[in-house]
Scaffold this motif. Structure first.
Motif, mmCIF file in Angstrom:
data_model
loop_
_atom_site.group_PDB
_atom_site.id
_atom_site.type_symbol
_atom_site.label_atom_id
_atom_site.label_comp_id
_atom_site.label_asym_id
_atom_site.label_seq_id
_atom_site.Cartn_x
_atom_site.Cartn_y
_atom_site.Cartn_z
ATOM 1 N N LEU A 174 -7.910 -6.267 -12.360
ATOM 2 C CA LEU A 174 -8.281 -7.115 -11.238
ATOM 3 C C LEU A 174 -7.030 -7.598 -10.514
ATOM 4 O O LEU A 174 -6.072 -8.058 -11.136
ATOM 5 N N GLY A 175 -7.070 -7.527 -9.180
ATOM 6 C CA GLY A 175 -5.962 -8.053 -8.391
ATOM 7 C C GLY A 175 -4.813 -7.065 -8.275
ATOM 8 O O GLY A 175 -4.770 -6.014 -8.921
ATOM 9 N N LEU A 176 -3.884 -7.392 -7.407
ATOM 10 C CA LEU A 176 -2.712 -6.557 -7.164
ATOM 11 C C LEU A 176 -1.457 -7.290 -7.593
ATOM 12 O O LEU A 176 -1.441 -8.514 -7.704
ATOM 13 N N LYS A 177 -0.407 -6.529 -7.816
ATOM 14 C CA LYS A 177 0.850 -7.110 -8.263
ATOM 15 C C LYS A 177 1.835 -7.310 -7.122
ATOM 16 O O LYS A 177 2.850 -7.981 -7.303
ATOM 17 N N GLU A 178 1.572 -6.702 -5.961
ATOM 18 C CA GLU A 178 2.481 -6.800 -4.827
ATOM 19 C C GLU A 178 1.685 -7.152 -3.572
ATOM 20 O O GLU A 178 0.500 -6.816 -3.466
ATOM 21 N N PRO A 179 2.328 -7.788 -2.584
ATOM 22 C CA PRO A 179 1.624 -8.089 -1.333
ATOM 23 C C PRO A 179 1.339 -6.818 -0.542
ATOM 24 O O PRO A 179 1.976 -5.774 -0.743
ATOM 25 N N ALA A 180 0.383 -6.915 0.360
ATOM 26 C CA ALA A 180 0.024 -5.758 1.189
ATOM 27 C C ALA A 180 1.173 -5.420 2.132
ATOM 28 O O ALA A 180 1.849 -6.314 2.652
ATOM 29 N N PRO A 181 1.416 -4.135 2.409
ATOM 30 C CA PRO A 181 2.517 -3.765 3.307
ATOM 31 C C PRO A 181 2.136 -3.972 4.772
ATOM 32 O O PRO A 181 0.958 -4.075 5.124
ATOM 33 N N VAL A 213 -1.299 -4.921 6.805
ATOM 34 C CA VAL A 213 -1.249 -6.013 7.776
ATOM 35 C C VAL A 213 -0.581 -5.499 9.058
ATOM 36 O O VAL A 213 0.493 -4.879 8.995
ATOM 37 N N VAL A 214 -1.243 -5.782 10.184
ATOM 38 C CA VAL A 214 -0.692 -5.432 11.494
ATOM 39 C C VAL A 214 -0.137 -6.703 12.119
ATOM 40 O O VAL A 214 -0.896 -7.644 12.410
ATOM 41 N N ARG A 215 1.163 -6.750 12.323
ATOM 42 C CA ARG A 215 1.793 -7.887 12.979
ATOM 43 C C ARG A 215 1.678 -7.751 14.494
ATOM 44 O O ARG A 215 1.619 -6.643 15.019
ATOM 45 N N SER A 223 1.978 -2.584 8.739
ATOM 46 C CA SER A 223 1.587 -1.285 9.281
ATOM 47 C C SER A 223 2.791 -0.432 9.664
ATOM 48 O O SER A 223 2.739 0.804 9.572
ATOM 49 N N ASP A 224 3.876 -1.076 10.117
ATOM 50 C CA ASP A 224 5.056 -0.301 10.487
ATOM 51 C C ASP A 224 5.842 0.183 9.276
ATOM 52 O O ASP A 224 6.829 0.908 9.425
ATOM 53 N N GLU A 225 5.429 -0.203 8.091
ATOM 54 C CA GLU A 225 6.060 0.269 6.858
ATOM 55 C C GLU A 225 5.254 1.376 6.191
ATOM 56 O O GLU A 225 5.678 1.931 5.179
ATOM 57 N N VAL A 226 4.068 1.680 6.737
ATOM 58 C CA VAL A 226 3.187 2.675 6.149
ATOM 59 C C VAL A 226 3.272 3.963 6.962
ATOM 60 O O VAL A 226 3.191 3.939 8.198
ATOM 61 N N GLU A 227 3.462 5.083 6.298
ATOM 62 C CA GLU A 227 3.515 6.384 6.961
ATOM 63 C C GLU A 227 2.109 6.952 7.123
ATOM 64 O O GLU A 227 1.315 6.960 6.184
#
Length: 367
Positions: A39-46, A145-147, A48-52
């Motif tokens: 359950l849950g994640l260990k890192e924050p969501a990336p 996340v889209v900034r 959008s400009d960091e995702v290919e």
């Protein structure tokens, strides 16, 4: 072929309808509980400009029916949800949770508007854009996340992020000269409604702070913030300090009143107990007194019995009338050995001795 996520959801439905313990079916091999480690994640969501994104594959939207049936694991349904997310609270998290669970295999993209757009179209925010980005990043339901998200979604933006559906509550959102900024999304069949959480919103939280401004100003002054940091004037600062002292005095007086009330209550309870015990003891004492000294008490019977015994002891015994004294046979007198005379006697008993001598002589004569 359905992805593993879809099979898990279907198996959960079977467990609910099953006849086994906790709704589990007899042939269901999936354990009824999941490990907490999953359950849950260990890192924050990336961001959008960091995702290919692989743009070599053509962008083809999935239909609502295909999304509900379940898509392949390598082709999740890309759902987009946007907002300001100022003072991130449980209402925001619940909306994102609903968006994440719209379809069996969902990839949730969340857009957060910048300070410039928000201040122009909605108003001033408590948190700046970086704080709001960071808050959304750490929500467990968010995948990306889209900034600096756009206020109105354009076809170019939807194609760039390959969005299949847009999730938001169904209440018309009037802004930027439009009665509903999601109207064109609804007409295109890309809108997926979620439910709003009642009783919590950013505006409600700000209203509470404004309503209780003096309380929070005094609270922060007490915690070490300066009047300049709180934008409080010198007079208001002194007023807040005076109110804080007055409140402390009131609290002390209230504590003394409560303690005095408790003391009085304890005294009343003790007095009631003492009165009850005294009444019980007095009844017992009166009962014992009457039992001993009453008209028919034990003392009266003791006195009667003692009086009867005293009278019986004092009164002389009367001889029986049927046996007169003169008919008694005289007892034989004692004689000295080898003598016909009786021993000397007192003058009072001389007459009795004379008769005895006579009796003795007569007996000798007969012998």
């Amino acid at each position: 072929m359905e992805p593993p996520t879809s099979s898990r959801l279907n198996s959960r439905k079977r467990r609910k309808d099953g006849s086994g313990p906790n709704g589990a079916a007899e042939l269901d091999g999936i354990p009824p509980k999941m490990s907490r480690r999953s359950l849950g994640l260990k890192e924050p969501a990336p961001f959008s400009d960091e995702v290919e994104i692989d743009y070599s594959k053509p962008y083809v939207r999935v239909t609502y029916e295909e999304a509900m049936r379940g898509t392949p694991l390598d082709r999740p349904v890309r759902v987009y949800a946007d907002g300001i997310f100022d003072l991130f609270h449980s209402g925001h998290a619940r909306a994102l949770m609903q968006a994440k669970n719209l379809f069996p295999n969902t990839y949730l993209i969340v857009g957060v508007c910048s300070d410039e757009l928000t201040h122009n179209f909605k108003g001033f925010t408590v948190m700046n854009e970086n704080e709001r980005y960071d808050a959304v990043q750490h929500c467990r339901y968010v995948d990306e996340v889209v900034r600096n998200a756009p206020w109105t979604l354009t076809p170019e933006f939807l194609a760039e992020h390959r969005i299949d559906f847009v999730a938001h509550d169904d209440i018309p959102y009037s802004s930027a000269g439009s009665d509903d900024v999601y109207k064109h999304i609804k007409e295109a069949g890309m809108f997926a409604p979620t439910q709003r959480t009642e009783g919590i919103s950013t505006s409600d939280i700000i209203t509470r702070i404004v309503r209780d401004y003096d309380v929070y100003a005094r609270r922060n002054l007490q915690r070490g913030y300066t009047a300049k940091e709180l934008n409080v004037s010198f007079i208001n600062e002194k007023k807040y300090h005076l109110q804080e002292r007055v409140d402390k005095v009131k609290k002390r007086v209230k504590d003394v009143e409560e303690k005095s009330k408790e003391f009085v209550q304890k005294v009343e309870e003790k007095s009631i107990d003492l009165i009850q015990k005294w009444e019980e003891k007095s009844r017992e004492f009166i009962g014992n007194f009457l039992e001993m000294f009453g008209p028919e008490g034990a003392l009266k019977h003791m006195l009667k019995e003692g009086k009867g015994r005293m009278l019986q002891a004092i009164s002389p015994k009367q001889s029986p009338s049927s046996s007169p004294t003169h008919d008694r046979s005289p007892s034989p007198s004692f004689r000295w050995p080898f003598s016909t005379k009786t021993p000397p006697s007192s003058p009072a008993n001389r007459s009795r001795n004379e008769s005895a001598v006579t009796y003795d002589i007569s007996e000798d004569e007969e012998d």
